[in-house]
Scaffold this motif. Structure first.
Motif, mmCIF file in Angstrom:
data_model
loop_
_atom_site.group_PDB
_atom_site.id
_atom_site.type_symbol
_atom_site.label_atom_id
_atom_site.label_comp_id
_atom_site.label_asym_id
_atom_site.label_seq_id
_atom_site.Cartn_x
_atom_site.Cartn_y
_atom_site.Cartn_z
ATOM 1 N N TYR A 39 3.828 11.866 -1.276
ATOM 2 C CA TYR A 39 3.972 12.559 0.003
ATOM 3 C C TYR A 39 4.751 13.859 -0.129
ATOM 4 N N ILE A 40 5.845 13.829 -0.930
ATOM 5 C CA ILE A 40 6.632 15.062 -1.056
ATOM 6 C C ILE A 40 5.800 16.150 -1.717
ATOM 7 N N PHE A 41 5.154 15.800 -2.850
ATOM 8 C CA PHE A 41 4.357 16.808 -3.531
ATOM 9 C C PHE A 41 3.105 17.139 -2.726
ATOM 10 N N GLY A 42 2.494 16.113 -2.135
ATOM 11 C CA GLY A 42 1.242 16.319 -1.416
ATOM 12 C C GLY A 42 1.396 17.174 -0.175
ATOM 13 N N ASN A 91 -2.686 7.678 3.275
ATOM 14 C CA ASN A 91 -2.727 7.915 4.717
ATOM 15 C C ASN A 91 -3.673 6.937 5.389
ATOM 16 N N ILE A 92 -4.876 6.829 4.829
ATOM 17 C CA ILE A 92 -5.868 5.922 5.412
ATOM 18 C C ILE A 92 -5.352 4.496 5.378
ATOM 19 N N TRP A 150 -9.474 12.106 7.161
ATOM 20 C CA TRP A 150 -8.921 10.790 6.859
ATOM 21 C C TRP A 150 -8.611 10.009 8.118
ATOM 22 N N TRP A 151 -8.172 10.721 9.189
ATOM 23 C CA TRP A 151 -7.822 9.939 10.385
ATOM 24 C C TRP A 151 -9.068 9.489 11.132
ATOM 25 N N LEU A 217 -2.618 -4.081 3.494
ATOM 26 C CA LEU A 217 -2.463 -2.771 2.853
ATOM 27 C C LEU A 217 -3.261 -2.716 1.563
ATOM 28 N N ALA A 218 -3.118 -3.750 0.733
ATOM 29 C CA ALA A 218 -3.884 -3.793 -0.515
ATOM 30 C C ALA A 218 -5.382 -3.789 -0.218
ATOM 31 N N GLY A 219 -5.777 -4.578 0.769
ATOM 32 C CA GLY A 219 -7.192 -4.643 1.118
ATOM 33 C C GLY A 219 -7.730 -3.302 1.593
ATOM 34 N N ASN A 220 -6.925 -2.579 2.370
ATOM 35 C CA ASN A 220 -7.412 -1.310 2.909
ATOM 36 C C ASN A 220 -7.490 -0.229 1.849
ATOM 37 N N ILE A 221 -6.555 -0.242 0.877
ATOM 38 C CA ILE A 221 -6.689 0.697 -0.236
ATOM 39 C C ILE A 221 -8.007 0.410 -0.953
#
Lengths: 293, 321
Positions: A39-42, A91-92, A150-151, A217-221
């Motif tokens: 996030y910081i770099f992105g 993000n997604i 993405w949103w 979270l794992a499933g959505n990635i």
């Protein structure tokens, strides 16, 4: 039920389980580090427009000075692209997980607390949705509405049933809690139903919600990478982990330009591993029989 | 028990009707129809409307829907727009590949999972159990895409042990007979091994817990007390009781493999139902895509039912209310 009252709060219990499990501790630390770096770099370090600019002279270069992970087929720095990709994918994953959970908890509480017609109708819908192959449904709907950001993609996934798993889980737990004495006592005292649900039932579900969140979270990635990999996720121009993995669908890239897809593959795997290690510890915290305290 | 089964079947009927309605409406929302491409460029302007009228596309939706359902009941899913043959023919070709893949995967899955699960359960807490649990954890986390890509890279490209793509060698396909059969099997080893490594994780974990549970049962203590040798305790008393529920799950795991083959089929370029679905969605070939969704949904539901029935048969203590 009353002999073994555990006074430690849910978050204390979770932290206890994570602290006593080396894998979970390292997993949590690594996950937070990756998310922070991405996030910081992105968002603050990498200039997205400049990073996305095509450069004819540096196409498909292997890792070297200036390009630590080489370049892609448009001559862009793979490391920068990877960070942007991870940013979009995370993000997604976060949006779908949190958005789905919020709606799911709301519906689940209503279903479990009130029962009756609301519950019946929702259970029918959940049962029906369970029959439809989810991946196929998304792929078909994706051709009707093609989200470009993405949103947009996240909202589509939440709308298509990203909340159903959580609502089913919360419903069962609320049903269980609703039968306990403290709820009846509170009802007799005249506490409004909303207050009982939000301030009395919900805190008791915190640990099960968190362990459900890690699973989701794992499933959505996985869902985002999978769909984009197949070509039904984000549009081709948007960097995402699935898009990076998708480079490997070209057997030349798969075989000869591993720097273009292998880092993304490793990153997805490491993220999943971290989430699952933490999830396992949280699971123990949510299940009174498996707790170590 | 048959009462339960009949009741489950009866619940299925309204669900299937609702499902078919959803699929039908999805199909009618889709842009484009089959006839536009069939009209000759020089045809009179009303030609397209006349063809639509003839095909019944201008009828009210409920008439179209009942017609569609009655055709499906007779096994007629319409014609594929891309391939210009009956949908059933198109699906039939790719279905064989998917069935071969899922059978091979299931065989590998149990070959890997049963020994590992038994060993982990027997040596509960020892280093070998911890190693197997580590394997379970890693393969639970690794996405199918990542594992498949790495398998292709290592075993097909770098080591060159297996072919990287296609379901059969074209030369062998012409030869037919056993040559073709072996070529098909050889092409399936890598994809089915990939599926089995990931799919076996659940079975290993379940079997391990099962063995640990059975080990502490009273009849095992009895067996030990009467002096049964340790290896015989495991091979005759623990194994049989621990394996029963696993055997009941075979149907469900074949179905799971069946539906989870999108990524494996895509990466290994097998012409299965998963890749057929993707290509028909991309080619806007809705009759094929819709038939596949219905097919997958019905297979899923029926195999769940079969799994429940086998578990009931295998373990009389379980009676689903």
């Amino acid at each position: 039920m009353n002999e073994k009252v555990n006074h430690a709060s849910a978050f204390r219990l979770m932290w206890h389980e994570i602290r006593n499990d080396w894998f979970a501790l390292i997993g949590l630390f690594l996950f937070i580090t990756i998310v922070l770096v991405v996030y910081i770099f992105g968002y603050f370090v990498i200039d997205e427009a400049a990073a996305g600019r095509l450069n004819m002279f540096t196409m498909n270069q292997s890792p070297r000075a200036g390009f630590p992970l080489g370049t892609d087929d448009l001559g862009r720095c793979m490391l920068r692209q990877l960070i942007l990709a991870a940013r979009n994918s995370l993000n997604i994953a976060f949006t779908v997980t949190l958005g789905g959970a919020t709606i799911g908890i709301f519906i689940g509480l209503l279903m479990g607390f009130y029962g009756g017609h609301v519950d019946n109708v929702m259970m029918r819908i959940i049962g029906l949705w369970g029959m439809i192959p989810f991946l196929m449904l998304i792929i078909v709907i994706r051709t009707l509405i093609a989200p470009q950001t993405w949103w947009g993609f996240s909202f589509m996934m939440i709308g298509l049933g990203g909340f159903l798993m959580m609502s089913g889980m919360i419903r069962v737990m609320t049903l269980q809690q609703g039968r306990l004495d403290y709820v009846s006592a509170s009802k007799t005292m005249g506490t409004p139903n909303v207050v009982i649900m939000v301030r009395e039932v919900l805190p008791n579900l915190v640990s099960i919600i968190t362990s459900g969140l890690t699973l989701a979270l794992a499933g959505n990635i996985g869902l985002e990478t999978g769909l984009t990999f197949l070509g039904f996720g984000l549009p081709p121009g948007t960097p995402s982990l699935g898009q990076h993995l998708g480079y490997a669908r070209d057997s030349v890239v798969l075989q000869n330009r591993q720097w273009q897809w292998l880092p993304a593959a490793i990153l997805v795997f490491v993220l999943m591993l971290c989430i699952n290690f933490v999830g396992q510890a949280l699971n123990r915290a949510a299940d009174a029989r498996k707790r170590t305290v | 028990m048959w009462k339960t089964v009949v009741r489950r079947l009866l619940i299925l009927i309204p669900q299937l009707i609702a499902l078919s309605l959803i699929v039908f409406f999805l199909a009618s929302l889709m842009p484009g129809d089959a006839l536009r491409g069939q009209v000759e460029p020089g045809a009179p302007p009303g030609e397209l409307m006349r063809l639509r009228e003839e095909a019944g596309l201008l009828d009210p939706w409920y008439q179209q829907y009942t017609r569609w359902v009655s055709h499906i009941m007779r096994g007629d899913f319409g014609r594929s727009l891309q391939h210009r043959v009956a949908v059933t023919t198109v699906i039939g070709d790719s279905m064989m590949n998917t069935i071969r893949l899922s059978i091979m995967t299931t065989i590998f899955l149990y070959l890997i999972a049963i020994p590992l699960g038994l060993i982990a359960g027997r040596k509960n807490g020892k280093w070998i159990d911890k190693t197997i649990l580590m394997y379970v954890f890693i393969f639970f986390s690794i996405p199918t895409i990542v594992l498949s890509l790495i398998m292709v890279l290592v075993f097909a490209f770098n080591l060159g042990w297996f072919p990287a793509m296609n379901s059969v060698n074209p030369v062998a396909a012409v030869a037919g007979g056993w040559t073709e059969f072996w070529s098909r099997m050889y092409h399936l080893i890598l994809p089915s091994l990939t599926g089995a490594l990931i799919g076996g994780v659940g079975v290993i974990y379940f079997l391990r817990n099962q063995v640990i549970d059975v080990q502490n049962a009273d009849f095992i203590t009895t067996a030990r007390a009467k002096g049964t040798p340790e290896h015989r305790v495991y091979s005759h008393h623990v194994l049989r009781n621990a394996l029963l529920p696993v055997a009941g799950g075979i149907g469900a795991s074949i179905a799971a493999v069946f539906s989870g083959s999108f990524f494996i089929e895509t990466i290994f370029s097998l012409n299965g139902m998963g890749t057929l679905f993707l290509s028909s969605v991309l080619g806007r070939d809705w009759p094929v895509a819709m038939a596949l969704i219905m097919f997958y949904a019905i297979t899923g539901v029926v195999s769940m039912l079969l799994a429940d029935i086998t578990i009931m048969l295998v373990d009389p203590r379980i009676r689903i209310k």
